[in-house]
Structure formats: C-alpha cells, structure tokens
Design a protein around this motif. Structure first.
Motif, PDB file in Angstrom:
ATOM      1  N   ARG A 182       0.877  -1.189  -0.043  1.00  0.00           N
ATOM      2  CA  ARG A 182       0.038  -0.034  -0.076  1.00  0.00           C
ATOM      3  C   ARG A 182       0.876   1.210  -0.048  1.00  0.00           C
ATOM      4  N   GLY A 183       0.292   2.187  -0.496  1.00  0.00           N
ATOM      5  CA  GLY A 183       1.037   3.523  -0.550  1.00  0.00           C
ATOM      6  C   GLY A 183       1.783   3.691  -1.695  1.00  0.00           C
ATOM      7  N   ARG A 184       2.799   4.736  -1.742  1.00  0.00           N
ATOM      8  CA  ARG A 184       3.398   5.101  -2.802  1.00  0.00           C
ATOM      9  C   ARG A 184       4.414   3.999  -3.353  1.00  0.00           C
ATOM     10  N   ARG A 185       4.786   3.710  -4.582  1.00  0.00           N
ATOM     11  CA  ARG A 185       5.845   2.504  -5.046  1.00  0.00           C
ATOM     12  C   ARG A 185       6.720   3.461  -5.724  1.00  0.00           C
ATOM     13  N   ARG A 186       8.144   3.096  -5.715  1.00  0.00           N
ATOM     14  CA  ARG A 186       8.828   3.718  -6.302  1.00  0.00           C
ATOM     15  C   ARG A 186       9.923   2.968  -7.043  1.00  0.00           C
ATOM     16  N   VAL A 187      10.628   3.154  -8.385  1.00  0.00           N
ATOM     17  CA  VAL A 187      11.588   2.510  -8.985  1.00  0.00           C
ATOM     18  C   VAL A 187      12.482   3.685  -9.486  1.00  0.00           C
ATOM     19  N   TRP A 188      13.816   3.046  -9.762  1.00  0.00           N
ATOM     20  CA  TRP A 188      14.588   3.772 -10.564  1.00  0.00           C
ATOM     21  C   TRP A 188      14.715   2.828 -12.035  1.00  0.00           C
ATOM     22  N   MET A 189      14.889   3.529 -12.898  1.00  0.00           N
ATOM     23  CA  MET A 189      15.071   2.800 -14.509  1.00  0.00           C
ATOM     24  C   MET A 189      16.139   3.387 -15.238  1.00  0.00           C
ATOM     25  N   ARG A 190      16.505   2.415 -16.172  1.00  0.00           N
ATOM     26  CA  ARG A 190      17.829   2.805 -16.956  1.00  0.00           C
ATOM     27  C   ARG A 190      17.631   1.875 -18.280  1.00  0.00           C
ATOM     28  N   GLU A 191      17.659   2.795 -19.417  1.00  0.00           N
ATOM     29  CA  GLU A 191      17.733   1.867 -20.607  1.00  0.00           C
ATOM     30  C   GLU A 191      19.168   1.115 -20.942  1.00  0.00           C
ATOM     31  N   ASN A 192      19.022  -0.065 -20.949  1.00  0.00           N
ATOM     32  CA  ASN A 192      20.223  -0.620 -21.503  1.00  0.00           C
ATOM     33  C   ASN A 192      20.687  -1.323 -22.978  1.00  0.00           C
ATOM     34  N   ARG A 193      19.926  -0.698 -23.671  1.00  0.00           N
ATOM     35  CA  ARG A 193      20.167  -0.902 -25.135  1.00  0.00           C
ATOM     36  C   ARG A 193      19.568   0.385 -25.952  1.00  0.00           C
ATOM     37  N   GLU A 204      18.472  14.446 -16.545  1.00  0.00           N
ATOM     38  CA  GLU A 204      19.943  14.451 -16.603  1.00  0.00           C
ATOM     39  C   GLU A 204      20.369  12.954 -16.470  1.00  0.00           C
ATOM     40  N   GLY A 205      21.543  12.593 -17.203  1.00  0.00           N
ATOM     41  CA  GLY A 205      21.991  11.368 -16.761  1.00  0.00           C
ATOM     42  C   GLY A 205      21.231   9.967 -17.421  1.00  0.00           C
ATOM     43  N   GLU A 206      21.493   8.788 -16.995  1.00  0.00           N
ATOM     44  CA  GLU A 206      21.008   7.671 -17.588  1.00  0.00           C
ATOM     45  C   GLU A 206      19.818   7.405 -16.778  1.00  0.00           C
ATOM     46  N   VAL A 207      19.647   7.573 -15.432  1.00  0.00           N
ATOM     47  CA  VAL A 207      18.618   6.786 -14.707  1.00  0.00           C
ATOM     48  C   VAL A 207      17.480   7.679 -14.525  1.00  0.00           C
ATOM     49  N   ILE A 208      16.218   7.302 -14.475  1.00  0.00           N
ATOM     50  CA  ILE A 208      15.188   7.923 -14.141  1.00  0.00           C
ATOM     51  C   ILE A 208      14.244   7.438 -13.010  1.00  0.00           C
ATOM     52  N   GLY A 209      13.722   7.916 -12.191  1.00  0.00           N
ATOM     53  CA  GLY A 209      13.207   7.373 -11.129  1.00  0.00           C
ATOM     54  C   GLY A 209      11.833   7.826 -11.225  1.00  0.00           C
ATOM     55  N   HIS A 218      11.674  11.668 -11.772  1.00  0.00           N
ATOM     56  CA  HIS A 218      12.821  12.244 -11.181  1.00  0.00           C
ATOM     57  C   HIS A 218      13.957  11.660 -12.032  1.00  0.00           C
ATOM     58  N   ASP A 219      14.968  12.571 -11.768  1.00  0.00           N
ATOM     59  CA  ASP A 219      16.372  11.971 -12.161  1.00  0.00           C
ATOM     60  C   ASP A 219      17.156  12.193 -10.751  1.00  0.00           C
ATOM     61  N   ALA A 220      18.496  12.141 -11.090  1.00  0.00           N
ATOM     62  CA  ALA A 220      19.298  11.921  -9.757  1.00  0.00           C
ATOM     63  C   ALA A 220      19.587  13.358  -9.291  1.00  0.00           C
ATOM     64  N   ALA A 221      19.036  14.585  -9.929  1.00  0.00           N
ATOM     65  CA  ALA A 221      19.185  16.036  -9.265  1.00  0.00           C
ATOM     66  C   ALA A 221      17.872  16.204  -8.637  1.00  0.00           C
ATOM     67  N   GLY A 222      16.773  15.615  -8.855  1.00  0.00           N
ATOM     68  CA  GLY A 222      15.454  16.057  -8.416  1.00  0.00           C
ATOM     69  C   GLY A 222      14.396  15.639  -9.406  1.00  0.00           C
ATOM     70  N   PRO A 223      13.208  16.115  -9.118  1.00  0.00           N
ATOM     71  CA  PRO A 223      12.020  15.988  -9.855  1.00  0.00           C
ATOM     72  C   PRO A 223      12.014  16.727 -11.333  1.00  0.00           C
ATOM     73  N   VAL A 224      11.711  16.105 -12.415  1.00  0.00           N
ATOM     74  CA  VAL A 224      11.615  16.740 -13.618  1.00  0.00           C
ATOM     75  C   VAL A 224      10.057  17.107 -14.276  1.00  0.00           C
ATOM     76  N   GLY A 225       9.157  16.301 -13.770  1.00  0.00           N
ATOM     77  CA  GLY A 225       7.898  16.384 -14.412  1.00  0.00           C
ATOM     78  C   GLY A 225       7.012  15.395 -13.728  1.00  0.00           C
ATOM     79  N   TYR A 226       6.028  15.108 -14.366  1.00  0.00           N
ATOM     80  CA  TYR A 226       4.748  14.148 -13.998  1.00  0.00           C
ATOM     81  C   TYR A 226       4.347  13.321 -15.197  1.00  0.00           C
TER      82      TYR A 226
END
Length: 260
Positions: free
Chosen positions: A149-160, A208-213, A233-241
């Motif tokens: 329950r509650g908020r769910r979170r992931v980091w993602m990165r394209e690998n190809r 910015e960078g390869e990972v997106i949260g 998010h990216d590593a620096a903070g939120p970027v959008g919705y």
C-alpha cells in the motif's frame, strides 16, 4: 549496451525479437511505440531554444511484431509554442498516435510557489538485482514492493538503444520510462488489474543522466476505469509528471508488464 530494439531500413523500423511484449510473443512492446514517436517528433521539431513540455501517447491498438512507420505533422508553430503530432503505423494500419507541445524557454520568474520536493531515494549503485519472476527489457531497481500500500518507487535505466546506431536522447528516455507509470501506480496485491490506454508526460526540464526515477503518487478507479499518476525524477530532483488512464483487465497479471 546490447542490441537495439529496432533497425532503420530507410523506410521503416524493423523490430528485433527482444522488442516483443510480455503480454504476448507476437506483440510489440507498447512502451517502444511511445519511444519511436518521441524520437520522430524530436528529430523533426526539436529546438534547443524550446522545451518538450508535454507528450501524450495513445496506445489504442495492440501491434503485432511488424515493421513500424512514424509520420509527423506540424499543427502549430508560433513564437512561444509549437504543437506537433505523430502517427504510428504498421502494414495493418494505424496502431497509435502521439501529440507534443514545445514551449519557448525564457527567463525564470522570481517569487515563492508550490514546488514538488525531491524524493529521498539515492540513485542506484551497481547493477539491478535479479528478479526471476520477470526480467524487464531495461534495468530496474525496485525501491518498494509491487503490491504494498502507499507510494511505489523505482529507478529505471535503458540498457540498449531504441534504434540501431543511435544514442537514446533524454527526451526519448523519458518517453520510454513514462509508460511504466501504469503498472507502477495500478499494481496491487491482486496483480495488475488495469491496462493503460494512454499516458501523458509533462516535463519542466529534460532528465539528466541515464537513470530515471518513478514515484507513484496516486491511483483512482470506478466502474472499471482508472487514472494513475507518477512524479518523474532524475538524480538531481523532480523533472515532471506522468498521468495514465486505464481500463479493467479481465485477467490480472501477477507481475507488471512494461506496458501497463
């Protein structure tokens, strides 16, 4: 980076076997259609002085494993706003569409305003953990459990690469990640019970960078129709919705596919 999802033949995008969807071995992965639309819109209408502020992707028809074409059209080109559409096709007809809004960058106004805070999750360090139940076609770090329950979170990165011989741009990277807002916001203890019909990504800036949260911040449903939302998010903070709409899935999926 391993082999790309598509090869450009000069007339169309030919999918590789690993471009298939987890829903069916004969179906293209839905998130890739949004990526191809974003790529085409950026290639034709991208401008360093303008920001891709919105991308809406409609996924109204499942696509078989067939070559893809993407046609673009300029809807409006003003001094401060540019609007363009993309149509995604196979030999069987139109399978999806996308619309983008670009806004002219300018001086940032002063003053106090409501600001989405940065989340308290650090960027991943090291390779993603193995998950024997489901291996996504991208790197995935789960920060919360799927059904909790509650908020769910992931980091993602394209690998190809999306397209052979091309780097994945920040805008395309965000478009590919945005599709995951549906399973992330809609998954519950009973599985993935809604399948998304579209998603709308809004960006104040490019990641910015390869990972997106992705931070799932809400889900609503009534009479088999649902809406979900995530903060991007990216590593620096939120970027959008990202906001998705979805319809009840007759057979819940116990693990989330990449197309919600």
């Amino acid at each position: 980076m391993t082999s790309a999802f598509f090869t450009w033949t000069g007339a169309e995008f030919a999918p590789a076997p690993h471009a298939r969807s987890p829903w069916s071995p004969d179906m293209l992965h839905g998130r890739l259609l949004g990526g191809l639309a974003a790529r085409a819109l950026e290639e034709v209408y991208g401008d360093p002085g303008m920001q891709f502020a919105r991308l809406t992707v409609d996924l109204f028809r499942n696509s078989p494993m067939l070559p893809i074409t993407v046609d673009t059209e300029l809807v409006r080109d003003g001094r401060r706003i540019r609007v363009a559409d993309a149509t995604i096709r196979t030999e069987q007809g139109v399978i999806g569409r996308a619309g983008a809004v670009l806004l002219r960058k300018g001086e940032q106004p002063g003053g106090d305003r409501l600001v989405t805070p940065a989340w308290d999750e650090s960027p991943p360090d090291g390779p993603p953990p193995a998950d024997g139940a489901w291996t996504p076609p991208f790197d995935l770090w789960r920060l919360t459990e799927w059904g909790e329950r509650g908020r769910r979170r992931v980091w993602m990165r394209e690998n190809r690469p999306l397209v052979d011989g091309e780097d994945v741009s920040p805008f395309v990277r965000a478009a590919l990640a945005a599709d995951f807002a549906s399973p992330l916001s809609g998954m519950d203890s009973g599985g993935l019970q809604f399948i998304n019909a579209d998603y709308t990504l809004t960006l104040a800036r490019l990641p910015e960078g390869e990972v997106i949260g992705m931070d799932a911040t809400g889900h609503l449903s009534a009479e088999g129709v649902a809406a979900g939302q995530c903060t991007v998010h990216d590593a620096a903070g939120p970027v959008g919705y990202c906001v998705v709409t979805a319809i009840a899935n007759p057979t819940a999926i116990n693990r989330p596919p990449a197309r919600g």
